[in-house]
Design an enzyme around this catalytic site. Sequence first.
Site, mmCIF file in Angstrom:
data_model
loop_
_atom_site.group_PDB
_atom_site.id
_atom_site.type_symbol
_atom_site.label_atom_id
_atom_site.label_comp_id
_atom_site.label_asym_id
_atom_site.label_seq_id
_atom_site.Cartn_x
_atom_site.Cartn_y
_atom_site.Cartn_z
ATOM 1 N N ASN A 35 -6.082 -2.074 2.150
ATOM 2 C CA ASN A 35 -6.139 -3.521 2.318
ATOM 3 C C ASN A 35 -7.600 -3.930 2.365
ATOM 4 O OD1 ASN A 35 -3.390 -3.971 2.467
ATOM 5 N ND2 ASN A 35 -3.325 -3.907 4.693
ATOM 6 N N ARG A 56 0.830 -1.225 0.000
ATOM 7 C CA ARG A 56 0.000 0.000 0.000
ATOM 8 C C ARG A 56 0.852 1.258 0.000
ATOM 9 N NH1 ARG A 56 -3.523 0.063 4.996
ATOM 10 N NH2 ARG A 56 -1.618 -0.860 5.754
#
Length: 92
Positions: free
Chosen positions: A35, A17
Amino acid sequence: MARHLVITGKVQGVGYRASFESEARRLGLWGWVRNRTDGSVEAMVDGEARALEAILAWARRGPASARVDDVVVEEVGDAGITPGRFDVVATG
């Protein structure tokens, strides 16, 4: 046209990320990445066509510590993304 991505593989707990956010900002894209509870990573990105192609190519590789098995890409007309912003958002 914005893109919605779902990335599967070893993509959580490996800096995916944060690396995605950094790459998207470098490319001048806006949107978000997060996520998902199923272990995948989801992103919504918008911007210039060349930058979108570049982030899609990057998403298929990811950072060195990741293993990307698949990237599902969907074109989205109105993604409700705020231009000029790219964020990491809460797990969804």
